[in-house]
Scaffold this active site. Structure first.
Site, PDB file in Angstrom:
ATOM      1  N   ASP A  33       0.879  -1.584  -0.172  1.00  0.00           N
ATOM      2  CA  ASP A  33      -0.147  -0.222  -0.169  1.00  0.00           C
ATOM      3  C   ASP A  33       1.571   1.521   0.106  1.00  0.00           C
ATOM      4  OD1 ASP A  33      -2.715   1.050   0.411  1.00  0.00           O
ATOM      5  OD2 ASP A  33      -1.601   1.931   1.062  1.00  0.00           O
ATOM      6  N   ILE A  34       0.116   2.036  -0.380  1.00  0.00           N
ATOM      7  CA  ILE A  34       1.260   3.552  -1.064  1.00  0.00           C
ATOM      8  C   ILE A  34       1.228   4.147   0.225  1.00  0.00           C
ATOM      9  CG2 ILE A  34      -0.339   5.079  -2.035  1.00  0.00           C
ATOM     10  CD1 ILE A  34       1.499   5.684  -3.966  1.00  0.00           C
ATOM     11  N   ASN A  91     -13.207  -3.377   2.479  1.00  0.00           N
ATOM     12  CA  ASN A  91     -13.979  -1.585   1.827  1.00  0.00           C
ATOM     13  C   ASN A  91     -15.116  -2.185   0.894  1.00  0.00           C
ATOM     14  OD1 ASN A  91     -13.068  -0.391   4.618  1.00  0.00           O
ATOM     15  ND2 ASN A  91     -11.505   0.129   3.390  1.00  0.00           N
ATOM     16  N   GLU A  99     -12.159   3.656  -1.482  1.00  0.00           N
ATOM     17  CA  GLU A  99     -11.805   4.507  -2.589  1.00  0.00           C
ATOM     18  C   GLU A  99     -11.544   4.225  -3.563  1.00  0.00           C
ATOM     19  OE1 GLU A  99      -8.926   6.178  -0.064  1.00  0.00           O
ATOM     20  OE2 GLU A  99      -9.975   6.727   1.530  1.00  0.00           O
ATOM     21  N   VAL A 100     -10.513   2.788  -4.087  1.00  0.00           N
ATOM     22  CA  VAL A 100     -10.214   1.989  -5.649  1.00  0.00           C
ATOM     23  C   VAL A 100     -11.805   1.047  -5.652  1.00  0.00           C
ATOM     24  CG1 VAL A 100      -8.633   1.351  -6.478  1.00  0.00           C
ATOM     25  CG2 VAL A 100      -8.019   2.871  -5.048  1.00  0.00           C
ATOM     26  N   HIS A 104     -10.109  -5.374  -3.254  1.00  0.00           N
ATOM     27  CA  HIS A 104      -9.011  -5.368  -2.550  1.00  0.00           C
ATOM     28  C   HIS A 104      -9.028  -5.977  -1.338  1.00  0.00           C
ATOM     29  CE1 HIS A 104      -9.897  -0.924  -3.248  1.00  0.00           C
ATOM     30  NE2 HIS A 104      -9.051  -1.166  -1.051  1.00  0.00           N
ATOM     31  N   HIS A 106      -6.589  -5.386   2.330  1.00  0.00           N
ATOM     32  CA  HIS A 106      -5.597  -4.919   2.521  1.00  0.00           C
ATOM     33  C   HIS A 106      -5.036  -6.208   4.091  1.00  0.00           C
ATOM     34  CE1 HIS A 106      -6.610  -0.644   2.141  1.00  0.00           C
ATOM     35  NE2 HIS A 106      -7.963  -0.626   2.059  1.00  0.00           N
TER      36      HIS A 106
HETATM   37  P1  AMP Z   1      -9.619   1.361  -0.096  1.00  0.00           P
HETATM   38  O1  AMP Z   1     -10.312   2.737   1.115  1.00  0.00           O
HETATM   39  O2  AMP Z   1     -10.617  -0.298   1.471  1.00  0.00           O
HETATM   40  O3  AMP Z   1     -10.642   1.511  -0.840  1.00  0.00           O
HETATM   41  O4  AMP Z   1      -8.474   1.478   0.331  1.00  0.00           O
HETATM   42  C1  AMP Z   1      -7.374   1.881  -1.203  1.00  0.00           C
HETATM   43  C2  AMP Z   1      -6.418   1.836  -0.245  1.00  0.00           C
HETATM   44  O5  AMP Z   1      -5.204   1.671  -1.638  1.00  0.00           O
HETATM   45  C3  AMP Z   1      -5.236   3.320   0.294  1.00  0.00           C
HETATM   46  O6  AMP Z   1      -5.489   1.874   1.433  1.00  0.00           O
HETATM   47  C4  AMP Z   1      -4.226   3.434  -0.238  1.00  0.00           C
HETATM   48  O7  AMP Z   1      -3.450   4.176   0.205  1.00  0.00           O
HETATM   49  C5  AMP Z   1      -4.243   2.365  -1.445  1.00  0.00           C
HETATM   50  N1  AMP Z   1      -3.633   3.418  -2.632  1.00  0.00           N
HETATM   51  C6  AMP Z   1      -4.498   4.034  -3.586  1.00  0.00           C
HETATM   52  N2  AMP Z   1      -2.892   4.146  -4.670  1.00  0.00           N
HETATM   53  C7  AMP Z   1      -2.345   3.188  -4.653  1.00  0.00           C
HETATM   54  C8  AMP Z   1      -1.389   3.506  -5.248  1.00  0.00           C
HETATM   55  N3  AMP Z   1      -0.708   3.738  -6.430  1.00  0.00           N
HETATM   56  N4  AMP Z   1      -0.097   2.214  -4.891  1.00  0.00           N
HETATM   57  C9  AMP Z   1      -0.368   0.923  -3.675  1.00  0.00           C
HETATM   58  N5  AMP Z   1      -1.740   1.785  -2.859  1.00  0.00           N
HETATM   59  C10 AMP Z   1      -2.478   2.765  -3.517  1.00  0.00           C
END
Ligand code: AMP
Length: 120
Positions: A33-34, A91, A99-100, A104, A106
């Protein structure tokens, strides 16, 4: 929800954005995770176009479903989390705070992680 081919994890899967890879097989990719929230914070994603766990559980093949669980275990092993314990977070949608829009998990650990949910 329709899958968005321009989401950031789709770009990582296409190699358009770099990632720090932890593990990969034909069905899954795991990377750091970034913005890590714990000493270990690795994301595991299926390579298929699945928005969420809802989507994945309903539509993925048995091979994809199995590979995803095994990839999580692989990350746990690679990161040495088995003895100390760890947490898996997925999530989903608005209330889940996703968010994405590409499924995924975590994988977090490396220290005591506190209460399961924030109490806002
Ligand atoms: P969520 O809120 O569960 O959708 O988590 C999205 C996660 O993606 C967050 O923990 C971010 O820090 C992570 N994230 C966003 N962009 C990147 C990226 N380019 N590389 C790795 N992790 C990312």
């Amino acid at each position: 929800m329709m899958y968005d081919d321009n989401n950031i994890f789709a770009k990582i899967l296409r190699g358009q954005i770099p990632c720090k890879k932890v593990h990969e097989d034909s069905h899954t990719l795991a990377f750091e995770d970034i913005n890590p929230q714990a000493p270990v914070h690795t994301l595991v994603i299926p390579k298929g176009k699945y928005v969420s766990m809802t989507d994945f559980a309903a539509k993925a093949s048995d091979a994809e479903l199995a590979a995803f669980s095994r990839a999580v275990l692989k990350v746990v092993e690679i990161k040495g989390l088995q003895a100390g314990g760890y947490r898996l977070i997925t999530n989903n949608g608005l209330n889940g705070g996703q968010e994405v829009p590409h499924l995924h998990v975590h994988v977090v650990g490396g220290q005591p992680l506190g209460p399961m949910l924030s109490r806002k």
